[in-house]
Design a protein around this motif. Structure first.
Motif, PDB file in Angstrom:
ATOM      1  N   LYS A 123     -82.144 -10.475-112.369  1.00 56.63           N
ATOM      2  CA  LYS A 123     -82.642 -11.782-112.814  1.00 56.63           C
ATOM      3  C   LYS A 123     -81.664 -12.860-112.362  1.00 56.63           C
ATOM      4  CE  LYS A 123     -82.918 -10.431-117.229  1.00 56.63           C
ATOM      5  NZ  LYS A 123     -83.157 -10.472-118.673  1.00 56.63           N
ATOM      6  N   HIS A 124     -82.124 -14.114-112.416  1.00 59.25           N
ATOM      7  CA  HIS A 124     -81.282 -15.248-112.019  1.00 59.25           C
ATOM      8  C   HIS A 124     -80.084 -15.407-112.956  1.00 59.25           C
ATOM      9  CE1 HIS A 124     -85.101 -17.290-110.210  1.00 59.25           C
ATOM     10  NE2 HIS A 124     -84.653 -16.302-109.470  1.00 59.25           N
ATOM     11  N   SER A 125     -79.075 -16.099-112.471  1.00 63.19           N
ATOM     12  CA  SER A 125     -77.910 -16.396-113.307  1.00 63.19           C
ATOM     13  C   SER A 125     -77.075 -17.484-112.660  1.00 63.19           C
ATOM     14  CB  SER A 125     -77.051 -15.148-113.467  1.00 63.19           C
ATOM     15  OG  SER A 125     -75.810 -15.481-114.054  1.00 63.19           O
ATOM     16  N   THR A 126     -76.494 -18.324-113.474  1.00 64.32           N
ATOM     17  CA  THR A 126     -75.439 -19.244-113.014  1.00 64.32           C
ATOM     18  C   THR A 126     -74.111 -18.804-113.628  1.00 64.32           C
ATOM     19  OG1 THR A 126     -77.003 -21.092-112.891  1.00 64.32           O
ATOM     20  CG2 THR A 126     -74.667 -21.655-112.938  1.00 64.32           C
ATOM     21  N   ARG A 127     -74.026 -18.887-114.960  1.00 61.33           N
ATOM     22  CA  ARG A 127     -72.767 -18.666-115.671  1.00 61.33           C
ATOM     23  C   ARG A 127     -72.276 -17.218-115.595  1.00 61.33           C
ATOM     24  NH1 ARG A 127     -75.142 -22.967-117.113  1.00 61.33           N
ATOM     25  NH2 ARG A 127     -76.953 -21.633-116.831  1.00 61.33           N
ATOM     26  N   THR A 128     -73.172 -16.274-115.793  1.00 63.22           N
ATOM     27  CA  THR A 128     -72.720 -14.878-115.861  1.00 63.22           C
ATOM     28  C   THR A 128     -72.189 -14.433-114.508  1.00 63.22           C
ATOM     29  OG1 THR A 128     -74.362 -14.539-117.577  1.00 63.22           O
ATOM     30  CG2 THR A 128     -73.426 -12.557-116.568  1.00 63.22           C
ATOM     31  N   ARG A 129     -72.917 -14.803-113.471  1.00 61.17           N
ATOM     32  CA  ARG A 129     -72.447 -14.437-112.123  1.00 61.17           C
ATOM     33  C   ARG A 129     -71.107 -15.097-111.801  1.00 61.17           C
ATOM     34  NH1 ARG A 129     -75.231 -14.941-106.099  1.00 61.17           N
ATOM     35  NH2 ARG A 129     -73.301 -14.365-105.054  1.00 61.17           N
TER      36      ARG A 129
ATOM     37  N   PHE B 115     -74.443  -5.237-115.227  1.00 67.36           N
ATOM     38  CA  PHE B 115     -75.851  -5.082-114.847  1.00 67.36           C
ATOM     39  C   PHE B 115     -76.710  -6.063-115.643  1.00 67.36           C
ATOM     40  CE2 PHE B 115     -79.428  -1.575-114.732  1.00 67.36           C
ATOM     41  CZ  PHE B 115     -80.216  -2.413-113.959  1.00 67.36           C
ATOM     42  N   ARG B 116     -77.285  -7.052-114.945  1.00 66.29           N
ATOM     43  CA  ARG B 116     -78.260  -7.954-115.582  1.00 66.29           C
ATOM     44  C   ARG B 116     -79.632  -7.364-115.303  1.00 66.29           C
ATOM     45  NH1 ARG B 116     -78.660 -14.408-116.354  1.00 66.29           N
ATOM     46  NH2 ARG B 116     -77.021 -13.802-117.800  1.00 66.29           N
ATOM     47  N   ALA B 117     -80.193  -6.738-116.311  1.00 65.71           N
ATOM     48  CA  ALA B 117     -81.399  -5.929-116.124  1.00 65.71           C
ATOM     49  C   ALA B 117     -82.614  -6.555-116.804  1.00 65.71           C
ATOM     50  CB  ALA B 117     -81.154  -4.536-116.701  1.00 65.71           C
TER      51      ALA B 117
ATOM     52  N   TYR C 161     -80.211  -7.841-125.366  1.00 72.23           N
ATOM     53  CA  TYR C 161     -78.802  -8.082-125.692  1.00 72.23           C
ATOM     54  C   TYR C 161     -78.143  -9.036-124.694  1.00 72.23           C
ATOM     55  CZ  TYR C 161     -80.036  -3.503-127.629  1.00 72.23           C
ATOM     56  OH  TYR C 161     -80.692  -2.474-128.247  1.00 72.23           O
ATOM     57  N   HIS C 162     -77.115  -9.717-125.185  1.00 71.44           N
ATOM     58  CA  HIS C 162     -76.253 -10.503-124.296  1.00 71.44           C
ATOM     59  C   HIS C 162     -74.840 -10.448-124.889  1.00 71.44           C
ATOM     60  CE1 HIS C 162     -75.114 -13.038-121.148  1.00 71.44           C
ATOM     61  NE2 HIS C 162     -75.885 -14.105-121.347  1.00 71.44           N
ATOM     62  N   PRO C 163     -74.230  -9.256-124.842  1.00 68.23           N
ATOM     63  CA  PRO C 163     -72.956  -9.081-125.554  1.00 68.23           C
ATOM     64  C   PRO C 163     -71.822  -9.966-125.059  1.00 68.23           C
ATOM     65  CG  PRO C 163     -73.412  -7.195-124.111  1.00 68.23           C
ATOM     66  CD  PRO C 163     -74.656  -8.020-124.149  1.00 68.23           C
ATOM     67  N   CYS C 164     -71.764 -10.215-123.751  1.00 72.65           N
ATOM     68  CA  CYS C 164     -70.656 -11.038-123.234  1.00 72.65           C
ATOM     69  C   CYS C 164     -70.787 -12.480-123.722  1.00 72.65           C
ATOM     70  CB  CYS C 164     -70.624 -10.994-121.713  1.00 72.65           C
ATOM     71  SG  CYS C 164     -70.359  -9.333-121.094  1.00 72.65           S
ATOM     72  N   GLN C 165     -72.028 -12.942-123.886  1.00 74.09           N
ATOM     73  CA  GLN C 165     -72.231 -14.285-124.429  1.00 74.09           C
ATOM     74  C   GLN C 165     -71.723 -14.343-125.876  1.00 74.09           C
ATOM     75  OE1 GLN C 165     -73.856 -17.061-122.672  1.00 74.09           O
ATOM     76  NE2 GLN C 165     -72.699 -18.043-124.298  1.00 74.09           N
ATOM     77  N   ALA C 166     -72.048 -13.334-126.654  1.00 74.84           N
ATOM     78  CA  ALA C 166     -71.614 -13.315-128.065  1.00 74.84           C
ATOM     79  C   ALA C 166     -70.091 -13.293-128.155  1.00 74.84           C
ATOM     80  CB  ALA C 166     -72.198 -12.091-128.761  1.00 74.84           C
TER      81      ALA C 166
ATOM     82  N   HIS D 281     -74.633 -24.146-127.259  1.00 73.02           N
ATOM     83  CA  HIS D 281     -75.833 -23.675-126.545  1.00 73.02           C
ATOM     84  C   HIS D 281     -75.328 -22.820-125.389  1.00 73.02           C
ATOM     85  CE1 HIS D 281     -79.502 -23.457-124.255  1.00 73.02           C
ATOM     86  NE2 HIS D 281     -80.166 -24.289-125.050  1.00 73.02           N
ATOM     87  N   CYS D 282     -75.880 -21.624-125.213  1.00 71.04           N
ATOM     88  CA  CYS D 282     -75.360 -20.718-124.174  1.00 71.04           C
ATOM     89  C   CYS D 282     -75.726 -21.165-122.768  1.00 71.04           C
ATOM     90  CB  CYS D 282     -75.877 -19.303-124.449  1.00 71.04           C
ATOM     91  SG  CYS D 282     -77.672 -19.185-124.472  1.00 71.04           S
ATOM     92  N   MET D 283     -76.692 -22.099-122.647  1.00 70.26           N
ATOM     93  CA  MET D 283     -77.178 -22.601-121.349  1.00 70.26           C
ATOM     94  C   MET D 283     -77.900 -21.497-120.566  1.00 70.26           C
ATOM     95  SD  MET D 283     -73.963 -25.020-120.210  1.00 70.26           S
ATOM     96  CE  MET D 283     -74.844 -26.196-119.178  1.00 70.26           C
ATOM     97  N   PRO D 284     -78.866 -21.820-119.711  1.00 68.01           N
ATOM     98  CA  PRO D 284     -79.345 -23.164-119.364  1.00 68.01           C
ATOM     99  C   PRO D 284     -80.125 -23.814-120.517  1.00 68.01           C
ATOM    100  CG  PRO D 284     -80.715 -21.509-118.298  1.00 68.01           C
ATOM    101  CD  PRO D 284     -79.592 -20.778-118.963  1.00 68.01           C
ATOM    102  N   MET D 285     -80.055 -25.158-120.560  1.00 69.53           N
ATOM    103  CA  MET D 285     -80.701 -25.896-121.652  1.00 69.53           C
ATOM    104  C   MET D 285     -82.016 -26.500-121.181  1.00 69.53           C
ATOM    105  SD  MET D 285     -77.322 -27.802-123.155  1.00 69.53           S
ATOM    106  CE  MET D 285     -76.667 -28.366-121.597  1.00 69.53           C
TER     107      MET D 285
ATOM    108  N   ASN E  53     -65.644 -20.613-121.170  1.00 69.88           N
ATOM    109  CA  ASN E  53     -65.065 -19.444-121.839  1.00 69.88           C
ATOM    110  C   ASN E  53     -65.759 -18.134-121.490  1.00 69.88           C
ATOM    111  OD1 ASN E  53     -62.843 -20.504-123.049  1.00 69.88           O
ATOM    112  ND2 ASN E  53     -63.897 -21.071-124.933  1.00 69.88           N
ATOM    113  N   ARG E  54     -66.935 -18.220-120.884  1.00 69.27           N
ATOM    114  CA  ARG E  54     -67.551 -16.989-120.393  1.00 69.27           C
ATOM    115  C   ARG E  54     -66.573 -16.269-119.466  1.00 69.27           C
ATOM    116  NH1 ARG E  54     -72.908 -16.210-120.008  1.00 69.27           N
ATOM    117  NH2 ARG E  54     -72.180 -14.104-119.655  1.00 69.27           N
ATOM    118  N   MET E  55     -65.895 -17.044-118.621  1.00 61.90           N
ATOM    119  CA  MET E  55     -64.984 -16.444-117.630  1.00 61.90           C
ATOM    120  C   MET E  55     -63.794 -15.782-118.311  1.00 61.90           C
ATOM    121  SD  MET E  55     -63.121 -18.406-114.506  1.00 61.90           S
ATOM    122  CE  MET E  55     -62.222 -19.541-115.552  1.00 61.90           C
TER     123      MET E  55
HETATM  124  N1   CP Z   1     -75.756 -18.080-120.598  1.00 60.08           N
HETATM  125  C1   CP Z   1     -76.023 -17.380-119.483  1.00 60.08           C
HETATM  126  O1   CP Z   1     -76.045 -16.137-119.481  1.00 60.08           O
HETATM  127  O2   CP Z   1     -76.212 -18.148-118.383  1.00 60.08           O
HETATM  128  P1   CP Z   1     -76.803 -17.610-116.994  1.00 60.08           P
HETATM  129  O3   CP Z   1     -78.193 -17.106-117.266  1.00 60.08           O
HETATM  130  O4   CP Z   1     -76.773 -18.785-116.079  1.00 60.08           O
HETATM  131  O5   CP Z   1     -75.925 -16.485-116.517  1.00 60.08           O
END
Ligand code: CP
Length: 308
Positions: free
Chosen positions: A44-50, A95-97, A122-127, A264-268, A292-294
């Protein structure tokens, strides 16, 4: 072998350990992971996690390989065989599944540590990174209560469980749960701590809360060129009616929780779950939350590899 899937498997001590590592690494990076490779398989798409995983691995002297599932060979073959091959090339897998069960399949081989990098459940790294962000305002012991507004989903699941395990009160003000995200075992585990309350009364949910979180309840698939596609019009209107009363906006914060920080975890999706005046509010910590995700991704990788 340790994996981070849903946080059901992590104890309070584990969460606090990762928090401690993240706080240390945010102040001081070293090449702890030279010659280590993180494989990032994304369906799936991602900005922050990637970005946070890739930048984090660079800062630790390691390397991250991004593999877009669409450009790999997964569609041609058996998933389990292909993931077993993928895991031969790295020391850890993020793995973003589309489906959490595929993350569990990867972990079940116990070859390298596996991280759920956001599935439908789940989104454990976000938590974990949200706990890092909240802890930066006087320490973990100052986080007494968080409120979650809008829809219950993958993000609220793991945040609720992590906070409940840490003894933080979690008030959920959500008229609906995303049906694909529901994990009854996780809900039971969180509720059995006695730290989770559910209410549709916003005044009650926001009373004495230190942090207010929300996430999207509008599906971007509904829109084309800024307009709602005719086939989604009915569902769009239904969601707007159902969730708009739980919108995170400045008026709500100023009235019921003037000291609470806005997250807000974003995207908003501006004008839906959150407003521009909430994003730019003096209490907003949304962009620190993103950064702080990083710092937490680094801690997660270090913890899984037993490096600190
Ligand atoms: N919050 C979050 O996981 O952002 P991305 O979907 O851009 O990775």
């Amino acid at each position: 072998m340790k994996h981070i899937i849903s946080l059901k498997e992590q104890s309070k001590k584990d969460i606090l350990k990762m928090l401690d590592i993240a706080q240390k690494l945010k102040k001081n990076n070293k090449n702890y992971l030279s010659n280590k490779t993180l494989i990032m398989l994304f369906q799936k798409h991602s900005t922050r996690t990637r970005l946070s995983f890739e930048a984090g691995m660079t800062q630790l002297g390691g390397h991250a390989i991004f593999l877009d599932a669409k450009t790999a060979q997964f569609s041609l073959t058996d998933f389990a065989d292909e993931i077993r091959a993928v895991m031969r090339f790295g020391d850890i897998l993020a793995f973003r599944a589309m489906k959490a069960k595929d993350v569990e399949t990867a972990a079940s081989f116990n070859k390298i540590p596996v991280i759920d990098a956001c599935s439908e459940k789940y989104h454990p790294c976000q938590a974990l990174s949200d706990i890092l962000t909240m802890s930066e305002f006087g320490g973990i012991q100052k986080i007494k209560k968080i409120a979650w507004l809008g829809i219950e989903n993958n993000v609220s699941n793991t945040l609720k469980l992590a906070c409940a395990k840490l003894g933080i009160e979690v008030a959920i003000a959500a008229p609906e749960a995303d049906k694909d995200s529901v994990d009854k075992e996780l809900n039971k585990m969180a509720e059995e701590t006695g730290n989770v309350t559910k209410t549709l009364n916003l005044k009650e949910a926001l009373k004495d809360t230190n942090y207010v979180h929300t996430d999207t309840w509008m599906d971007m698939e509904f829109f084309q060129n800024g307009k709602v596609k005719p086939k989604w019009k009915k569902e769009y209107e239904r969601r707007k009616k159902k969730f708009m009363p739980y919108q995170l906006n400045a008026k709500l914060i100023n009235k019921y929780a003037p000291k609470a920080k806005i997250m807000h975890c974003m995207p908003m999706h501006i004008g839906y779950e959150i407003t521009r005046d909430a994003i730019d509010h003096k209490n907003s910590i949304i962009f620190t939350q993103a950064e702080n995700r990083m710092h937490m991704q680094k801690a997660v990788v270090m913890w899984l590899l037993g490096k600190m």
